[in-house]
Each structure stands twice: as structure tokens, then as C-alpha cells.
Design a protein around this motif. Structure first.
Motif, PDB file in Angstrom:
ATOM      1  N   GLU A  65     -19.734  76.810  45.343  1.00  0.00           N
ATOM      2  CA  GLU A  65     -19.402  76.100  44.103  1.00  0.00           C
ATOM      3  C   GLU A  65     -20.630  75.458  43.460  1.00  0.00           C
ATOM      4  N   GLN A  66     -21.644  75.095  44.273  1.00  0.00           N
ATOM      5  CA  GLN A  66     -22.748  74.268  43.762  1.00  0.00           C
ATOM      6  C   GLN A  66     -24.083  74.999  43.627  1.00  0.00           C
ATOM      7  N   ARG A  67     -24.237  76.185  44.185  1.00  0.00           N
ATOM      8  CA  ARG A  67     -25.567  76.780  44.298  1.00  0.00           C
ATOM      9  C   ARG A  67     -26.214  77.104  42.957  1.00  0.00           C
ATOM     10  N   SER A  68     -25.425  77.330  41.928  1.00  0.00           N
ATOM     11  CA  SER A  68     -26.018  77.650  40.627  1.00  0.00           C
ATOM     12  C   SER A  68     -26.878  76.504  40.107  1.00  0.00           C
ATOM     13  N   SER A  69     -26.636  75.283  40.583  1.00  0.00           N
ATOM     14  CA  SER A  69     -27.453  74.141  40.157  1.00  0.00           C
ATOM     15  C   SER A  69     -28.806  74.112  40.864  1.00  0.00           C
ATOM     16  N   SER A 284     -23.199  82.704  51.864  1.00  0.00           N
ATOM     17  CA  SER A 284     -23.223  81.347  51.321  1.00  0.00           C
ATOM     18  C   SER A 284     -23.360  80.385  52.497  1.00  0.00           C
ATOM     19  N   PRO A 285     -24.287  79.429  52.423  1.00  0.00           N
ATOM     20  CA  PRO A 285     -24.445  78.495  53.539  1.00  0.00           C
ATOM     21  C   PRO A 285     -23.151  77.738  53.837  1.00  0.00           C
ATOM     22  N   SER A 286     -22.885  77.534  55.115  1.00  0.00           N
ATOM     23  CA  SER A 286     -21.731  76.722  55.506  1.00  0.00           C
ATOM     24  C   SER A 286     -21.916  75.299  54.981  1.00  0.00           C
ATOM     25  N   ASN A 287     -20.865  74.515  55.001  1.00  0.00           N
ATOM     26  CA  ASN A 287     -20.974  73.132  54.534  1.00  0.00           C
ATOM     27  C   ASN A 287     -22.006  72.347  55.338  1.00  0.00           C
ATOM     28  N   GLN A 288     -22.068  72.613  56.656  1.00  0.00           N
ATOM     29  CA  GLN A 288     -23.055  71.929  57.490  1.00  0.00           C
ATOM     30  C   GLN A 288     -24.481  72.321  57.072  1.00  0.00           C
ATOM     31  N   ALA A 289     -24.721  73.619  56.909  1.00  0.00           N
ATOM     32  CA  ALA A 289     -26.049  74.079  56.494  1.00  0.00           C
ATOM     33  C   ALA A 289     -26.378  73.602  55.086  1.00  0.00           C
ATOM     34  N   TRP A 290     -25.388  73.616  54.218  1.00  0.00           N
ATOM     35  CA  TRP A 290     -25.612  73.216  52.825  1.00  0.00           C
ATOM     36  C   TRP A 290     -26.001  71.739  52.730  1.00  0.00           C
ATOM     37  N   GLY A 291     -25.431  70.906  53.578  1.00  0.00           N
ATOM     38  CA  GLY A 291     -25.803  69.500  53.581  1.00  0.00           C
ATOM     39  C   GLY A 291     -27.275  69.305  53.928  1.00  0.00           C
ATOM     40  N   GLN A 292     -27.774  70.080  54.879  1.00  0.00           N
ATOM     41  CA  GLN A 292     -29.187  69.996  55.248  1.00  0.00           C
ATOM     42  C   GLN A 292     -30.078  70.539  54.133  1.00  0.00           C
ATOM     43  N   ILE A 293     -29.686  71.650  53.541  1.00  0.00           N
ATOM     44  CA  ILE A 293     -30.489  72.275  52.479  1.00  0.00           C
ATOM     45  C   ILE A 293     -30.591  71.348  51.272  1.00  0.00           C
ATOM     46  N   THR A 294     -29.460  70.846  50.799  1.00  0.00           N
ATOM     47  CA  THR A 294     -29.481  69.998  49.604  1.00  0.00           C
ATOM     48  C   THR A 294     -30.104  68.640  49.891  1.00  0.00           C
ATOM     49  N   GLY A 295     -29.944  68.136  51.130  1.00  0.00           N
ATOM     50  CA  GLY A 295     -30.578  66.871  51.486  1.00  0.00           C
ATOM     51  C   GLY A 295     -32.090  66.959  51.385  1.00  0.00           C
ATOM     52  N   PHE A 296     -32.655  68.038  51.906  1.00  0.00           N
ATOM     53  CA  PHE A 296     -34.098  68.230  51.811  1.00  0.00           C
ATOM     54  C   PHE A 296     -34.522  68.443  50.351  1.00  0.00           C
ATOM     55  N   TYR A 297     -33.776  69.280  49.650  1.00  0.00           N
ATOM     56  CA  TYR A 297     -34.126  69.591  48.268  1.00  0.00           C
ATOM     57  C   TYR A 297     -34.158  68.330  47.408  1.00  0.00           C
ATOM     58  N   GLU A 298     -33.131  67.529  47.496  1.00  0.00           N
ATOM     59  CA  GLU A 298     -33.058  66.329  46.663  1.00  0.00           C
ATOM     60  C   GLU A 298     -34.138  65.320  47.044  1.00  0.00           C
ATOM     61  N   ALA A 299     -34.476  65.258  48.322  1.00  0.00           N
ATOM     62  CA  ALA A 299     -35.465  64.276  48.772  1.00  0.00           C
ATOM     63  C   ALA A 299     -36.891  64.672  48.405  1.00  0.00           C
ATOM     64  N   TYR A 300     -37.182  65.984  48.376  1.00  0.00           N
ATOM     65  CA  TYR A 300     -38.579  66.397  48.270  1.00  0.00           C
ATOM     66  C   TYR A 300     -38.902  67.370  47.143  1.00  0.00           C
ATOM     67  N   LEU A 301     -37.952  68.151  46.681  1.00  0.00           N
ATOM     68  CA  LEU A 301     -38.279  69.204  45.730  1.00  0.00           C
ATOM     69  C   LEU A 301     -37.709  68.988  44.334  1.00  0.00           C
ATOM     70  N   ALA A 302     -36.662  68.207  44.221  1.00  0.00           N
ATOM     71  CA  ALA A 302     -35.884  68.158  42.986  1.00  0.00           C
ATOM     72  C   ALA A 302     -36.670  67.643  41.789  1.00  0.00           C
ATOM     73  N   LYS A 303     -37.564  66.673  41.985  1.00  0.00           N
ATOM     74  CA  LYS A 303     -38.205  66.009  40.851  1.00  0.00           C
ATOM     75  C   LYS A 303     -39.385  66.793  40.275  1.00  0.00           C
ATOM     76  N   ALA A 304     -39.874  67.784  40.985  1.00  0.00           N
ATOM     77  CA  ALA A 304     -41.022  68.550  40.502  1.00  0.00           C
ATOM     78  C   ALA A 304     -40.626  69.417  39.314  1.00  0.00           C
ATOM     79  N   GLU A 305     -41.569  69.606  38.410  1.00  0.00           N
ATOM     80  CA  GLU A 305     -41.311  70.475  37.259  1.00  0.00           C
ATOM     81  C   GLU A 305     -41.398  71.947  37.636  1.00  0.00           C
ATOM     82  N   GLU A 306     -42.106  72.241  38.723  1.00  0.00           N
ATOM     83  CA  GLU A 306     -42.214  73.622  39.195  1.00  0.00           C
ATOM     84  C   GLU A 306     -42.246  73.627  40.712  1.00  0.00           C
ATOM     85  N   ARG A 307     -41.528  74.600  41.301  1.00  0.00           N
ATOM     86  CA  ARG A 307     -41.486  74.733  42.749  1.00  0.00           C
ATOM     87  C   ARG A 307     -42.119  76.074  43.136  1.00  0.00           C
ATOM     88  N   ILE A 308     -43.034  76.022  44.089  1.00  0.00           N
ATOM     89  CA  ILE A 308     -43.715  77.220  44.582  1.00  0.00           C
ATOM     90  C   ILE A 308     -43.420  77.355  46.062  1.00  0.00           C
TER      91      ILE A 308
END
Length: 505
Positions: A65-69, A284-308
Motif C-alpha cells: 500500500e505504501q511503497r509508491s511513496s 513485497s516486504p513483510s510488515n516486519q521487514a517494511w518497518g525496518q526499511i522505512t525506519g532507516f529510510y526516514e531516519a537517514y535518507l528521506a531529507k536528501a534531495e538526491e539518493r545514490i
């Protein structure tokens, strides 16, 4: 501070919420599943619980439901014919799969040698053995074979694959029941001698059987390879139960078979997005895996204008100098201006803020890239370098290792720019999910030396993975004729789908 220095609790924590339910509770839960099957045609359930009674269902797959974001590149629409065939497959899976009445009456459960003809249901059981990237490629290929041959796909996952993926098919499970006959013998010598298709051909026997092993691993022999010959598919088609052993992307060989070519061209008018469509549909990542993926993304990658994303895989680290690998990486990034050099100070001041993710078994590459692009330049630019894990080496049969690998793959797929490693299935999967054509760095390899004038990296022509070990008769003749299959950018002896592109080799 680079993420590789300390892992947050949502990654390193060992909270395991496993619990046991009583027999009565299990009966109630299974009843609810059956009700949901009738009443809710769009419910995706992680259904290991339905077979073992060990945990309640998750009602939704959050990542679906959320991966498109999080995935930055918009996927092309599914071709209408492919969409209709996937819907048809889902109906077949519900009708024939492990939670159906049909499966209980036609499967060999409860016996050790009674394989029914399956009625109007036929199956292909996928069983993996190598790393996660290979498994995803092999499973994707097996699913397309099932789609082409009207079979039901079942997967033989062991505990090291627990909680990685959501179930892909609504109101059903793709998991092979744990008490399936011969399950522990799929890789055994006696099983291969009795049930291997290659062995039957070698012995010149084509006796009717309800069970057949299709062995397509990288060490498969000339008889095993004949599975990819059109004239042999008629016999295979009559066998209700196939056990397919493979950990690679054999879809290019299916496109080379006349018995499948016309249907494949209808399913995939654009033959450069086959893997992209299928991998996003299945995984599609399980809910457990998705929590880890999005937790890392929001903490470290989300604010950058470009991700490499850098995906660095060295298969022979003892024979491959670290400095040689880094030379290839820096030559690639500087030549194609993926990251501007320190000397370009004027442009650097106006550069976008960047988050660089390094996915590698080794911590050394993270530290070097952090020193080159992060630590030295943070005062004047908004560049930060992170690493989610560094396992040192690949671990077989380790669920924690596979969870970290799956997290790395999905985090890489959120990148705007991808730099991957030659021959790495891990990189193929990340690029396929992302929808981003990667820059493939040609990693030095003592066993497959490259020419002195070969580029440090090459841009992939599309999102298709390379099949590393195709049979000799699958190569296009003459090469580079513009057909659907051509040579790979990173593996001179490999094959990939190229669409209308002409390949150099």
C-alpha cells in the motif's frame, strides 16, 4: 555520523513476537481464513500461520500500500493482457493451492509415494539454495514458467526465509506444506537419480511419471539443459508435479523457445520491463521487514534531495585488491559525474544535498566512500554516507542475514541513481524493483580478466538481469541481430533480454 557506526534498535533489536496458540484457537483462526477467502477477494495474508497455527494473520501488507511513496520512479502500467493472465492465475492458485479443498484431495500429503495426477491442477515447486538475490531471480523465472504452462507455483522455503515477504496471491499461500513427501530429499542423489528429467533423457527413458525434477543450477549437464528445447516440452507438460531447482534468471531462454515466444510477446510488448513488472508483483516486504526499511529510510535518507546507491559485491576478496575495486568505482563516478570531484568547488556549493547508501558485505568500502565523499566534504556540501549492515561474508541458512540483505535491496531501490557490481544478482534485483537503469561497475575478477581498454563501468541498456549460465543453443545466431535476446553488459558469456537493442558481442 555514518550509519555504519551504530545500528539503531529497530535493526539490531531481537524482539521475536512468536507465540503458540491452542488447538481451539487455531481452529477458529483457520475458520476465519476460510470465511475471508469467500468474502474478501482482495485480502493478502501472510499464511504460514494457516499451515502451522503459530500466529494470527496480518490483514494488510503495508509495503504494497505504501511503497509508491518510497520508490521514486513511476512504473509503467501493466499490459492489459498480462494483467488478465495474473488475475486468472490468482483464481487458479486459490482453487488449487494449499488452502483449497482440491489440494487436500489431489496432493500427495499423507503418503510417501502416491502422487495423484492432480485433476485439472498442475504444480511447479521452486526450491532454492543460493543467496537472496539468486533466489528472487530463480523464483521470478519459475513463476513466469508457471504462468505460461497453467501451473500453480509453490515455494519450498526454509526458516531462513521467514517473514521476508508478504504472500503475493490473495487469500492463499504459496508455501509448500512442511510435511510434503520427499521435501528433505529434493537435493539428494537418489532423488535426482530417480526423478531428474536430465537423468531420464540420459537413460533414454521417458516413462510416464507424476513427479519430475528439473535441475537447472549452474552445474547442470547437457541433458538437464535440454529442458529448454521446444521438442521436450510436450513430455514435461504431461507431468502434474515438477520440482524445479534453479537460482538464476532463465527467462531469456523462455523467449528463445518457439513454444512460448508468441505468448510472451503478448504478455510483454515491451520486453525490457519483464523483470520489473514481475518482481514488483511477486515481492513485497513483510510488515516486519517494511518497518525496518522505512525506519532507516526516514531516519537517514528521506531529507536528501538526491539518493545514490552503491552496491559493491566482490566475489573473490582475497584475490581482488581493495584499491583496484575503488579505482573502478571512482573512475565511474567521476567520468559520468555521478558525484562531482572535490576540485569542482563552485559547482559543489550549488549541488543538491545527497544521501549515499553503501550496500556491501565489507565495511571497508563504506569507510572509504564516506572519507572521499562524506567526511571530507560535509563542511561545504550536504553529502552524507550511510551503511545499513556489513556482514563480512554471505551466511547460508541465516534468517537475520537474509532480512538485512532484503532491507539493503529495498533501500537501494529507493535511489535516484544506482551504481551496482558486475555479475551481482543482488544489484539486478535492486535495479529491477527501482525501475532505474544502473551504472554497472566492472569489478576486477582474477578468474575472468577484462580487457585493458574496457570501461570502468557501463550503463545498463534496460532493467533486465543477466542469465549467467545459458545452454549453448540459446545464443542468438548470428549475434547482435536485434532479436529479443543478446549478450549481457557485465558477463560476456551471459544472455539477457535486450528488446530492440543490438549488443556489442
Amino acid at each position: 555520523m555514518g550509519f555504519g557506526r551504530r545500528l539503531p534498535e529497530f535493526i539490531t533489536g531481537s524482539s521475536s513476537n512468536k507465540f503458540t496458540v491452542t488447538a481451539a484457537a487455531a481452529f477458529i483462526v483457520l475458520s476465519l481464513v476460510l470465511i475471508a477467502t469467500v468474502c474478501s477477494p482482495i485480502s493478502y495474508l501472510p499464511l504460514k500461520f494457516a499451515l502451522s497455527g503459530t500466529k494470527p494473520p496480518e490483514q494488510t501488507c503495508e509495503s504494497r500500500e505504501q511503497r509508491s511513496s518510497y520508490l521514486k520512479h513511476r512504473s509503467p502500467e501493466l499490459p492489459p493482457y498480462l494483467l488478465s493472465k495474473l488475475q486468472e492465475y490468482e483464481r487458479r492458485h486459490r482453487r488449487c493451492g494449499p488452502l483449497s479443498e482440491s489440494f487436500n484431495t489431489t496432493s500427495p500429503l499423507g503418503t510417501h509415494n502416491d502422487f495423484s495426477d492432480g485433476g485439472d491442477c498442475k504444480f511447479v515447486v521452486y526450491t532454492p539454495s543460493q543467496g537472496l538475490g539468486n533466489r528472487i531471480l530463480g523464483l521470478t523465472s519459475t513463476f513466469l514458467f508457471a504462468l505460461l504452462t497453467d501451473r500453480v507455483l509453490l515455494v519450498d522455503f526454509s526458516a531462513d526465509m521467514d517473514e521476508l515477504f508478504c504472500e503475493p496471491f490473495p487469500n492463499s499461500t504459496w508455501l509448500l506444506p512442511g510435511n510434503f513427501p520427499f521435501r528433505s530429499d529434493f537435493y539428494g542423489g537418489w532423488f535426482r537419480d530417480v526423478y531428474s528429467y536430465g537423468k531420464l533423457l540420459e537413460k533414454k527413458e521417458k516413462t510416464a511419471s507424476a513427479l519430475l525434477q528439473i535441475f537447472l543450477q549452474d552445474k547442470y549437464n547437457e541433458y538437464d539443459k535440454l529442458f529448454f528445447k521446444d521438442e521436450n516440452q510436450g513430455f514435461v507438460e504431461r507431468v502434474p508435479w515438477l520440482v524445479l531447482i534453479h537460482d538464476g534468471y532463465f527467462i531469456p531462454c523462455l523467449f528463445q523457445m518457439q513454444s512460448f515466444r508468441s505468448e510472451l510477446e503478448k504478455l510483454f510488448p515491451d520486453q525490457e520491463t519483464v523483470f520489473h513488472h514481475l518482481v514488483k508483483y511477486l515481492f513485497s516486504p513483510s510488515n516486519q521487514a517494511w518497518g525496518q526499511i522505512t525506519g532507516f529510510y526516514e531516519a537517514y535518507l528521506a531529507k536528501a534531495e538526491e539518493r545514490i546507491g552503491f552496491q559493491i559485491r566482490v566475489f573473490e576478496p582475497k584475490q581482488t585488491p581493495f584499491t583496484a575495486v575503488m579505482k573502478q568505482i571512482t573512475s565511474c563516478t567521476q567520468k559520468h559525474r555521478l558525484i562531482l570531484p572535490q576540485s569542482d568547488e563552485v559547482t559543489l556549493r550549488n549541488e543538491k544535498s545527497k544521501s549515499i547508501l553503501v550496500a556491501s558485505l565489507s565495511r571497508k568500502y563504506y569507510e572509504e566512500i564516506d572519507w572521499m565523499y562524506g567526511t571530507r566534504r560535509r563542511q561545504s556540501t550536504g553529502i552524507a554516507v550511510y551503511q545499513a549492515s556489513h556482514e563480512g561474508k554471505q551466511h547460508s541458512g541465516d534468517n537475520s542475514h537474509n532480512m538485512k540483505a532484503w532491507m539493503d535491496i529495498y533501500l537501494l531501490s529507493t535511489s535516484d541513481v544506482l551504481v551496482t557490481s558486475s555479475m551481482s544478482t543482488f544489484g539486478y534485483v535492486a535495479a529491477g524493483i527501482a525501475g532505474v537503469k544502473p551504472w554497472i561497475v566492472m569489478i576486477p575478477d582474477p578468474y575472468h580478466p577484462r580487457g585493458a581498454n574496457e570501461s570502468a563501468c557501463e550503463r545498463a541498456i534496460n532493467l533486465e538481469p543477466c542469465f549467467h549460465f545459458p545452454p549453448w543453443f540459446a545464443y542468438p545466431d548470428p549475434p547482435g541481430t536485434g532479436g529479443p535476446v543478446g549478450r549481457c553488459e557485465d558477463v560476456s558469456w551471459g544472455l539477457k533480454l535486450v528488446g530492440g537493442h543490438k549488443t556489442r558481442r
